[in-house]
Design an enzyme around this catalytic site. Structure first.
Site, PDB file in Angstrom:
ATOM      1  N   ARG A 226       0.826  -1.212   0.000  1.00  0.00           N
ATOM      2  CA  ARG A 226       0.000   0.000   0.000  1.00  0.00           C
ATOM      3  C   ARG A 226       0.857   1.257   0.000  1.00  0.00           C
ATOM      4  O   ARG A 226       0.436   2.316  -0.468  1.00  0.00           O
ATOM      5  CB  ARG A 226      -0.985  -0.038   1.165  1.00  0.00           C
ATOM      6  CG  ARG A 226      -2.082  -1.077   0.961  1.00  0.00           C
ATOM      7  CD  ARG A 226      -2.911  -1.293   2.217  1.00  0.00           C
ATOM      8  NE  ARG A 226      -2.179  -1.946   3.285  1.00  0.00           N
ATOM      9  CZ  ARG A 226      -2.168  -3.253   3.509  1.00  0.00           C
ATOM     10  NH1 ARG A 226      -2.870  -4.048   2.750  1.00  0.00           N
ATOM     11  NH2 ARG A 226      -1.461  -3.757   4.500  1.00  0.00           N
TER      12      ARG A 226
ATOM     13  N   GLU B 262       5.364 -11.933  13.939  1.00  0.00           N
ATOM     14  CA  GLU B 262       4.793 -12.658  15.072  1.00  0.00           C
ATOM     15  C   GLU B 262       5.183 -14.141  14.993  1.00  0.00           C
ATOM     16  O   GLU B 262       5.583 -14.751  15.975  1.00  0.00           O
ATOM     17  CB  GLU B 262       3.274 -12.499  15.049  1.00  0.00           C
ATOM     18  CG  GLU B 262       2.618 -12.855  16.352  1.00  0.00           C
ATOM     19  CD  GLU B 262       1.124 -12.592  16.295  1.00  0.00           C
ATOM     20  OE1 GLU B 262       0.658 -11.980  15.323  1.00  0.00           O
ATOM     21  OE2 GLU B 262       0.443 -13.024  17.236  1.00  0.00           O
TER      22      GLU B 262
HETATM   23  P1  AMP Z   1       4.272  -3.974  11.394  1.00  0.00           P
HETATM   24  O1  AMP Z   1       3.766  -4.831  12.483  1.00  0.00           O
HETATM   25  O2  AMP Z   1       4.360  -2.507  11.810  1.00  0.00           O
HETATM   26  O3  AMP Z   1       5.571  -4.448  10.820  1.00  0.00           O
HETATM   27  O4  AMP Z   1       3.183  -4.045  10.240  1.00  0.00           O
HETATM   28  C1  AMP Z   1       3.446  -4.761   9.083  1.00  0.00           C
HETATM   29  C2  AMP Z   1       2.605  -4.302   7.911  1.00  0.00           C
HETATM   30  O5  AMP Z   1       1.362  -4.939   8.029  1.00  0.00           O
HETATM   31  C3  AMP Z   1       2.361  -2.794   7.815  1.00  0.00           C
HETATM   32  O6  AMP Z   1       3.071  -2.309   6.675  1.00  0.00           O
HETATM   33  C4  AMP Z   1       0.872  -2.672   7.611  1.00  0.00           C
HETATM   34  O7  AMP Z   1       0.595  -2.352   6.264  1.00  0.00           O
HETATM   35  C5  AMP Z   1       0.308  -4.042   7.887  1.00  0.00           C
HETATM   36  N1  AMP Z   1      -0.512  -4.108   9.102  1.00  0.00           N
HETATM   37  C6  AMP Z   1      -0.138  -4.555  10.320  1.00  0.00           C
HETATM   38  N2  AMP Z   1      -1.170  -4.546  11.182  1.00  0.00           N
HETATM   39  C7  AMP Z   1      -2.213  -4.057  10.483  1.00  0.00           C
HETATM   40  C8  AMP Z   1      -3.592  -3.787  10.810  1.00  0.00           C
HETATM   41  N3  AMP Z   1      -4.088  -4.040  12.034  1.00  0.00           N
HETATM   42  N4  AMP Z   1      -4.385  -3.283   9.849  1.00  0.00           N
HETATM   43  C9  AMP Z   1      -3.898  -3.042   8.608  1.00  0.00           C
HETATM   44  N5  AMP Z   1      -2.635  -3.275   8.238  1.00  0.00           N
HETATM   45  C10 AMP Z   1      -1.803  -3.772   9.150  1.00  0.00           C
END
Ligand code: AMP
Length: 190
Positions: free
Chosen positions: A78, A115
């Site tokens: 995105r 995770e």
């Molecule tokens: P992160 O945990 O910050 O590494 O998140 C990884 C990717 O997953 C990010 O670039 C977000 O686009 C996506 N992402 C993680 N959690 C969510 C959520 N609850 N809703 C939408 N996108 C998410």
């Protein structure tokens, strides 16, 4: 000090507030995606709306570092849509950070923990000049693993992260803490 005026004569702060309210209104949540217990913040409803896309682009491009960047870097997937729109608005080019195996020529790779398991991001070769000031763009900052790895990649190539701009920060997941103090600008927090 008199606030700067924005579109239609309203102050810039007022214009930002109007934009932010629109983005918040258009943003959709989808429960239990991609797995049970996860509340997914879905930007497709924002990006599909002309005014929503324009407001999002203005807010991301107007980050504190907005006038002092040389190039935009968008994080798969995105972040590609958002990054290209922001780069166009700022008169800059855009560079993709991609998942492993998608780029034909790679400057740097960085793995980070998810995770369950791990993931690897890559930056293309020969597109980021050493010393370039980068505006990194993504949709959501959750645990910060993705954004942190993207920042590391930019710096490994000799560029600097002027700012990381996201539409949504989920503060409870502590992503900001994984950015090692790099400037973060979140349009919304939930
Ligand atoms: P992160 O945990 O910050 O590494 O998140 C990884 C990717 O997953 C990010 O670039 C977000 O686009 C996506 N992402 C993680 N959690 C969510 C959520 N609850 N809703 C939408 N996108 C998410």
């Amino acid at each position: 000090m008199t606030p700067a005026t924005g579109r239609g004569g309203e102050t810039t702060d007022d214009a930002d507030e109007t934009d932010r309210a629109l983005v918040a209104d258009l943003l959709r949540t989808v429960p239990d995606f991609p797995k049970p217990g996860i509340l997914f913040w879905d930007l497709t409803t924002v990006l599909a709306d002309a005014a929503g896309l324009a407001a999002t682009t203005r807010l991301l491009g107007g980050t504190p570092a907005g006038g002092e960047v040389d190039v935009v870097v968008g994080i798969e997937a995105r972040g590609f849509l958002l990054g290209a729109a922001v780069a166009q608005a700022l008169g800059l080019g855009v560079v993709p950070v991609r998942k492993q195996g998608k780029l034909p020529a790679v400057a740097a790779s960085r793995s980070y923990d998810l995770e369950y398991g791990s993931a690897t991001l890559e930056l293309p070769a020969d597109v980021l000049a050493p010393g370039a000031r980068v505006l990194l763009v993504d949709d959501v900052l959750a645990t910060g693993g993705t954004a942190g790895a993207a920042c590391d990649l930019v710096e490994e190539c000799g560029a600097t992260v002027a700012s990381l701009a996201v539409v949504l920060e989920l503060p409870e997941l502590g992503g900001r803490g994984r950015l090692d103090g790099r400037p973060l600008h979140a349009v919304l927090q939930r």
